[in-house]
Motif scaffolding. Structure first.
Motif, PDB file in Angstrom:
ATOM      1  N   GLY A   1      11.553 -15.266   9.796  1.00 19.59           N
ATOM      2  CA  GLY A   1      11.127 -14.589   8.572  1.00 19.59           C
ATOM      3  C   GLY A   1      12.249 -13.840   7.890  1.00 19.59           C
ATOM      4  N   ILE A   2      13.240 -13.393   8.669  1.00 23.58           N
ATOM      5  CA  ILE A   2      14.340 -12.623   8.093  1.00 23.58           C
ATOM      6  C   ILE A   2      15.182 -13.480   7.151  1.00 23.58           C
ATOM      7  CG2 ILE A   2      16.121 -13.080   9.841  1.00 23.58           C
ATOM      8  CD1 ILE A   2      15.258  -9.638   8.374  1.00 23.58           C
ATOM      9  N   PHE A   3      15.147 -14.792   7.325  1.00 19.89           N
ATOM     10  CA  PHE A   3      15.948 -15.672   6.474  1.00 19.89           C
ATOM     11  C   PHE A   3      15.468 -15.673   5.024  1.00 19.89           C
ATOM     12  CE2 PHE A   3      16.528 -18.336  10.546  1.00 19.89           C
ATOM     13  CZ  PHE A   3      17.648 -17.598  10.909  1.00 19.89           C
ATOM     14  N   TYR A   4      14.217 -15.278   4.818  1.00 21.65           N
ATOM     15  CA  TYR A   4      13.663 -15.322   3.462  1.00 21.65           C
ATOM     16  C   TYR A   4      13.818 -13.997   2.716  1.00 21.65           C
ATOM     17  CZ  TYR A   4      11.660 -19.665   5.133  1.00 21.65           C
ATOM     18  OH  TYR A   4      11.521 -20.929   5.642  1.00 21.65           O
ATOM     19  N   ALA A   5      14.417 -13.008   3.371  1.00 24.66           N
ATOM     20  CA  ALA A   5      14.607 -11.716   2.718  1.00 24.66           C
ATOM     21  C   ALA A   5      15.544 -11.843   1.517  1.00 24.66           C
ATOM     22  CB  ALA A   5      15.150 -10.696   3.722  1.00 24.66           C
ATOM     23  N   GLU A   6      16.639 -12.590   1.695  1.00 27.24           N
ATOM     24  CA  GLU A   6      17.612 -12.742   0.617  1.00 27.24           C
ATOM     25  C   GLU A   6      17.016 -13.502  -0.559  1.00 27.24           C
ATOM     26  OE1 GLU A   6      21.261 -11.441  -0.643  1.00 27.24           O
ATOM     27  OE2 GLU A   6      20.259 -11.055   1.271  1.00 27.24           O
ATOM     28  N   ILE A   7      16.268 -14.564  -0.274  1.00 25.78           N
ATOM     29  CA  ILE A   7      15.651 -15.366  -1.327  1.00 25.78           C
ATOM     30  C   ILE A   7      14.644 -14.522  -2.102  1.00 25.78           C
ATOM     31  CG2 ILE A   7      14.486 -17.527  -1.846  1.00 25.78           C
ATOM     32  CD1 ILE A   7      17.191 -17.719  -0.244  1.00 25.78           C
ATOM     33  N   SER A   8      13.872 -13.727  -1.379  1.00 22.74           N
ATOM     34  CA  SER A   8      12.892 -12.850  -2.036  1.00 22.74           C
ATOM     35  C   SER A   8      13.584 -11.870  -2.965  1.00 22.74           C
ATOM     36  CB  SER A   8      12.089 -12.092  -0.973  1.00 22.74           C
ATOM     37  OG  SER A   8      11.392 -12.984  -0.126  1.00 22.74           O
ATOM     38  N   ALA A   9      14.739 -11.370  -2.539  1.00 18.80           N
ATOM     39  CA  ALA A   9      15.489 -10.423  -3.369  1.00 18.80           C
ATOM     40  C   ALA A   9      15.946 -11.081  -4.669  1.00 18.80           C
ATOM     41  CB  ALA A   9      16.692  -9.893  -2.598  1.00 18.80           C
ATOM     42  N   TRP A  10      16.463 -12.302  -4.576  1.00 20.17           N
ATOM     43  CA  TRP A  10      16.906 -13.013  -5.785  1.00 20.17           C
ATOM     44  C   TRP A  10      15.743 -13.209  -6.761  1.00 20.17           C
ATOM     45  CZ3 TRP A  10      19.507 -17.694  -2.838  1.00 20.17           C
ATOM     46  CH2 TRP A  10      20.590 -17.203  -2.097  1.00 20.17           C
ATOM     47  N   MET A  11      14.592 -13.589  -6.228  1.00 16.75           N
ATOM     48  CA  MET A  11      13.432 -13.853  -7.091  1.00 16.75           C
ATOM     49  C   MET A  11      12.949 -12.585  -7.778  1.00 16.75           C
ATOM     50  SD  MET A  11      11.243 -16.567  -4.801  1.00 16.75           S
ATOM     51  CE  MET A  11      11.813 -18.263  -4.549  1.00 16.75           C
ATOM     52  N   GLY A  12      12.929 -11.486  -7.024  1.00 16.48           N
ATOM     53  CA  GLY A  12      12.512 -10.212  -7.619  1.00 16.48           C
ATOM     54  C   GLY A  12      13.435  -9.793  -8.747  1.00 16.48           C
ATOM     55  N   ALA A  13      14.750  -9.943  -8.524  1.00 18.99           N
ATOM     56  CA  ALA A  13      15.720  -9.590  -9.559  1.00 18.99           C
ATOM     57  C   ALA A  13      15.587 -10.495 -10.777  1.00 18.99           C
ATOM     58  CB  ALA A  13      17.135  -9.669  -8.996  1.00 18.99           C
ATOM     59  N   ASP A  14      15.368 -11.791 -10.547  1.00 18.92           N
ATOM     60  CA  ASP A  14      15.257 -12.741 -11.656  1.00 18.92           C
ATOM     61  C   ASP A  14      14.090 -12.405 -12.574  1.00 18.92           C
ATOM     62  OD1 ASP A  14      17.450 -14.146 -10.879  1.00 18.92           O
ATOM     63  OD2 ASP A  14      16.390 -15.946 -10.219  1.00 18.92           O
ATOM     64  N   LEU A  15      12.994 -11.991 -11.997  1.00 21.46           N
ATOM     65  CA  LEU A  15      11.828 -11.631 -12.814  1.00 21.46           C
ATOM     66  C   LEU A  15      12.159 -10.477 -13.750  1.00 21.46           C
ATOM     67  CD1 LEU A  15       8.853 -11.919 -13.549  1.00 21.46           C
ATOM     68  CD2 LEU A  15       8.293 -10.410 -11.624  1.00 21.46           C
ATOM     69  N   VAL A  16      12.806  -9.449 -13.213  1.00 16.66           N
ATOM     70  CA  VAL A  16      13.199  -8.302 -14.034  1.00 16.66           C
ATOM     71  C   VAL A  16      14.222  -8.711 -15.089  1.00 16.66           C
ATOM     72  CG1 VAL A  16      14.335  -6.035 -14.000  1.00 16.66           C
ATOM     73  CG2 VAL A  16      12.691  -6.641 -12.210  1.00 16.66           C
ATOM     74  N   LEU A  17      15.187  -9.534 -14.700  1.00 18.69           N
ATOM     75  CA  LEU A  17      16.252  -9.930 -15.622  1.00 18.69           C
ATOM     76  C   LEU A  17      15.730 -10.828 -16.742  1.00 18.69           C
ATOM     77  CD1 LEU A  17      19.071 -10.576 -13.013  1.00 18.69           C
ATOM     78  CD2 LEU A  17      19.011  -8.744 -14.706  1.00 18.69           C
ATOM     79  N   PHE A  18      14.765 -11.684 -16.432  1.00 26.73           N
ATOM     80  CA  PHE A  18      14.177 -12.539 -17.459  1.00 26.73           C
ATOM     81  C   PHE A  18      13.557 -11.686 -18.567  1.00 26.73           C
ATOM     82  CE2 PHE A  18      10.378 -14.723 -19.118  1.00 26.73           C
ATOM     83  CZ  PHE A  18      10.982 -15.836 -19.697  1.00 26.73           C
ATOM     84  N   ILE A  19      12.767 -10.707 -18.170  1.00 24.58           N
ATOM     85  CA  ILE A  19      12.128  -9.810 -19.144  1.00 24.58           C
ATOM     86  C   ILE A  19      13.185  -8.969 -19.860  1.00 24.58           C
ATOM     87  CG2 ILE A  19      10.520  -7.881 -19.399  1.00 24.58           C
ATOM     88  CD1 ILE A  19       9.045  -9.021 -16.909  1.00 24.58           C
ATOM     89  N   SER A  20      14.184  -8.495 -19.116  1.00 22.99           N
ATOM     90  CA  SER A  20      15.232  -7.645 -19.683  1.00 22.99           C
ATOM     91  C   SER A  20      16.055  -8.390 -20.729  1.00 22.99           C
ATOM     92  CB  SER A  20      16.157  -7.131 -18.574  1.00 22.99           C
ATOM     93  OG  SER A  20      15.451  -6.346 -17.648  1.00 22.99           O
ATOM     94  N   PHE A  21      16.366  -9.656 -20.446  1.00 24.70           N
ATOM     95  CA  PHE A  21      17.155 -10.436 -21.396  1.00 24.70           C
ATOM     96  C   PHE A  21      16.397 -10.622 -22.705  1.00 24.70           C
ATOM     97  CE2 PHE A  21      18.419 -14.508 -23.283  1.00 24.70           C
ATOM     98  CZ  PHE A  21      19.771 -14.274 -23.471  1.00 24.70           C
ATOM     99  N   LEU A  22      15.111 -10.959 -22.617  1.00 26.14           N
ATOM    100  CA  LEU A  22      14.305 -11.111 -23.832  1.00 26.14           C
ATOM    101  C   LEU A  22      14.262  -9.812 -24.618  1.00 26.14           C
ATOM    102  CD1 LEU A  22      11.279 -13.225 -22.484  1.00 26.14           C
ATOM    103  CD2 LEU A  22      13.289 -14.026 -23.762  1.00 26.14           C
ATOM    104  N   TYR A  23      14.133  -8.694 -23.906  1.00 25.53           N
ATOM    105  CA  TYR A  23      14.099  -7.385 -24.571  1.00 25.53           C
ATOM    106  C   TYR A  23      15.420  -7.095 -25.276  1.00 25.53           C
ATOM    107  CZ  TYR A  23      14.525  -2.314 -24.974  1.00 25.53           C
ATOM    108  OH  TYR A  23      14.764  -1.045 -25.438  1.00 25.53           O
ATOM    109  N   CYS A  24      16.531  -7.335 -24.584  1.00 28.70           N
ATOM    110  CA  CYS A  24      17.853  -7.022 -25.160  1.00 28.70           C
ATOM    111  C   CYS A  24      18.141  -7.885 -26.389  1.00 28.70           C
ATOM    112  CB  CYS A  24      18.945  -7.227 -24.112  1.00 28.70           C
ATOM    113  SG  CYS A  24      18.991  -5.966 -22.830  1.00 28.70           S
ATOM    114  N   MET A  25      17.819  -9.160 -26.321  1.00 32.43           N
ATOM    115  CA  MET A  25      18.077 -10.029 -27.458  1.00 32.43           C
ATOM    116  C   MET A  25      17.174  -9.702 -28.634  1.00 32.43           C
ATOM    117  SD  MET A  25      20.644 -11.570 -26.391  1.00 32.43           S
ATOM    118  CE  MET A  25      20.911 -12.526 -27.872  1.00 32.43           C
TER     119      MET A  25
END
Length: 455
Positions: free
Chosen positions: A417-441
């Motif tokens: 299960g520990i192997f998926y910690a890094e992948i989960s982190a990337w996905m969480g960041a991507d969700l925030v960044l997707f919304i943030s990019f739309l907001y900034c533009m």
């Protein structure tokens, strides 16, 4: 200014690739000597030594991440000043950035040395590797001033469109580091201490190369007027640099929580996990390079008022980055086992167990690599726009997802299960960044910069 490049005209995709390619090679050489460290330590000193180095990995990454965060933040102001042709402001920004970098380096060095033991205890570092881990970590901390100097000098050059000099610096550092590793570890028998000293000396060499280049750039000839220490500029630079440093700090705290869980699974698991983490840098080297390119590209075009080019450049960079990530993933999936064996040495059973752990982790990360590359391009584009707060929020998302996955997935899936910690982190960041990019533009379009686009 032959080696300096404006990114405010020309095909965005071509500019981004041509700027990122030297950075990519530089990152690969940097990872090459990091990997050489691990390979030499693992082959000469064995699994316990590679586990000792790995037990300190996230703490050292935290220091490196904060150093890079400060200097990358300062470079945003530099790239905007360069894009706008305001060379007097550029020189003043460099002087003030150097002052803030020196202060920050001293604080990080003192804090690291004072808190080293406490940090290892918090990570539940096994007694069997404690002494070597402490020695390696304390030695690496003494290299923080050199680390800060190189990152600042490289950031200055990259903000001006020079990606080649940092490449030359990293190539030189790679050969110096590997040569000293081979001298200090197997010949002089200095152990993990020798590996750390080799890295510090290599960093000093890279600093010298970048510094020599900077003093020969005409527009960076510092005058007395450029040396004004400005409180308002300090505030502006820290507004850019502090969120990026704090973002990396938060990400590393999540990584330390992961490491504390990993440290409870035994030396073989630590060694396998560390072996794959040593390849992490190679996995993301191209993504990091595209990120640097996007920060410079976006900052220069923002300074020049070229808003439409920012959107076009982001689209091109994203396509290029996703294709690159899939190619790298394929290589790692098919050749990963042979690469991982460079770090692993021991009796037949220990080697087999460690390799199985390492390759499983590498396979999972490789399959999900496009998620990480989206993160690098999008986060860097937002940072280039001068907004370092929303990327910091994405760092909190990484922290939350990485921590939750590390603490709870092993309860459901066992140690895998520990192997998926890094992948989960990337996905969480991507969700925030997707919304943030739309907001900034949207905000950029709404308010605009009243400066016509160049034809």
């Amino acid at each position: 200014m032959a080696s300096l490049h404006s990114m405010t005209s020309g095909a965005p995709g071509r500019l981004i690739i041509s700027f990122a390619f030297p950075l990519m090679l530089g990152n690969l050489f940097q990872q090459f000597y990091t990997i050489a460290d691990a390979a030499i330590v693992g082959q000469v000193l064995g699994v316990h030594a590679i586990a000792a180095v790995g037990a300190a990995e996230w703490i050292i990454w935290m220091m490196q991440g904060m150093v890079q965060g400060f200097t990358q933040g300062f470079a945003i102001q530099m790239s905007q000043d360069f894009g706008a042709g305001k060379y007097n402001k550029l020189r003043n920004a460099i002087v003030n950035s150097a002052f803030l970098s020196a202060v920050s380096a001293l604080i990080l060095l003192a804090g690291g040395q004072l808190l080293a033991g406490w940090m290892l205890r918090m990570l539940h570092t096994p007694d069997t590797v404690w002494a070597d881990t402490m020695l390696y970590m304390r030695t690496m901390f003494w290299g923080i001033p050199a680390m800060m100097t190189f990152n600042l000098a490289a950031s200055v050059l990259r903000s001006l469109g020079d990606g080649k000099t940092p490449l030359y610096a990293m190539v030189c550092a790679s050969f110096v580091n590997i040569g000293l590793d081979l001298l200090f570890v197997p010949v002089l028998r200095l152990g993990v201490f020798g590996a750390a000293v080799a890295t510090i000396i290599a960093q000093c060499c890279s600093c010298i190369i970048c510094f020599v280049k900077i003093v020969h750039i005409d527009i960076l000839k510092i005058t007395r007027e450029d040396c004004e220490i400005s409180a308002s500029l300090h505030l502006r630079l820290m507004t850019l640099g502090m969120p990026m440093a704090f973002q990396n700090f938060i990400i590393s705290i999540g990584g330390m929580i992961v490491q504390s869980v990993v440290n409870g699974f035994g030396v073989a698991f630590i060694a396998g996990f560390t072996a794959t983490n040593k390849l992490y840098g190679m996995l993301e080297a191209a993504g990091t390079s595209y990120g640097f390119a996007m920060t410079t590209y976006t900052g220069q075009n923002l300074g020049a008022g070229q808003i439409s080019r920012i959107r076009q450049g982001y689209r091109d960079a994203l396509i290029i980055a996703l294709i690159t990530s899939m190619i790298i993933a394929a290589v790692m999936i098919f050749a990963g086992k042979w690469i991982l064996l460079c770090f692993i040495n021991g009796d037949k059973k220990t080697t087999a167990d460690t390799l199985a752990i390492a390759y499983h982790y590498l396979f999972i990360m490789s399959v999900c690599l496009p998620v990480l590359y989206y993160l690098h391009v999008t986060r860097s584009c937002i940072q280039g726009l001068g907004n370092t707060v929303l990327p910091m929020v994405s760092g909190f998302a990484e922290f939350g997802m990485r921590t939750a996955a590390a603490l709870y997935l092993p309860l459901l899936l066992g140690q895998d299960g520990i192997f998926y910690a890094e992948i989960s982190a990337w996905m969480g960041a991507d969700l925030v960044l997707f919304i943030s990019f739309l907001y900034c533009m949207h905000k950029l379009k709404q308010h605009g910069i009243h400066k016509p686009d160049k034809p």
